[in-house]
Design a protein around this motif. Structure first.
Motif, short mmCIF file in Angstrom:
data_model
loop_
_atom_site.label_atom_id
_atom_site.label_comp_id
_atom_site.label_asym_id
_atom_site.label_seq_id
_atom_site.Cartn_x
_atom_site.Cartn_y
_atom_site.Cartn_z
N GLY A 29 -7.34 1.06 5.68
CA GLY A 29 -8.39 0.97 4.78
C GLY A 29 -8.46 2.15 3.77
N THR A 30 -7.59 2.98 3.99
CA THR A 30 -7.62 4.14 2.97
C THR A 30 -6.24 4.13 2.10
OG1 THR A 30 -6.87 5.84 4.27
CG2 THR A 30 -9.08 5.34 4.52
N ARG A 31 -6.13 5.11 1.40
CA ARG A 31 -4.66 5.48 0.81
C ARG A 31 -4.24 6.88 1.16
NH1 ARG A 31 -3.55 1.17 -2.40
NH2 ARG A 31 -1.77 2.21 -3.62
N VAL A 42 1.00 -1.11 -0.11
CA VAL A 42 -0.07 -0.01 0.14
C VAL A 42 0.80 1.39 0.15
CG1 VAL A 42 -1.72 1.24 1.26
CG2 VAL A 42 -1.90 -1.26 1.27
N CYS A 43 0.71 1.99 -1.13
CA CYS A 43 1.52 3.20 -1.29
C CYS A 43 2.92 3.37 -0.84
CB CYS A 43 0.82 4.33 -0.16
SG CYS A 43 -0.71 4.89 -0.79
N HIS A 44 3.53 2.09 -1.35
CA HIS A 44 5.03 1.87 -1.43
C HIS A 44 5.54 1.83 0.22
CE1 HIS A 44 5.07 2.28 -5.63
NE2 HIS A 44 4.58 3.42 -5.74
N GLY A 45 4.81 1.36 0.96
CA GLY A 45 5.10 1.01 2.43
C GLY A 45 5.13 2.43 3.19
N LYS A 46 4.39 3.57 2.57
CA LYS A 46 4.49 4.68 3.57
C LYS A 46 3.13 4.57 4.61
CE LYS A 46 6.44 7.50 -0.16
NZ LYS A 46 6.23 8.79 -0.83
#
Length: 75
Positions: free
Chosen positions: A20-22, A11-15
């Motif tokens: 449950g969201t981005r 999810v988002c390159h591990g950030k």
């Protein structure tokens, strides 16, 4: 870590995001540091809650609470 947050390579390159969201934790922190109110952030990101914003702030607080260790000078 707070269960409202998630860090996953998928999810988002591990950030760090709100689970449950981005929505990135850094996005929330940037909005707050730019002067956005809690109400504005919640309007801009309807998938998150005030508790999610508090979790992002707690995460940032813990991350910045590092200890400085003195070191010995080598002659």
């Amino acid at each position: 870590m707070n269960p409202r947050l998630q860090i996953s390579p998928a999810v988002c390159h591990g950030k760090p995001v709100i689970r449950g969201t981005r929505v990135l934790v850094s996005t929330i922190l940037g909005a707050m540091s730019g002067g956005d109110s809690l109400e504005t952030i919640l309007e801009d990101y309807p998938s998150i809650t005030a508790e999610d914003v508090a979790a992002a702030l707690e995460f940032a607080s813990r991350l910045s609470d590092y200890q400085i260790s003195e070191y010995e000078a080598v002659a």
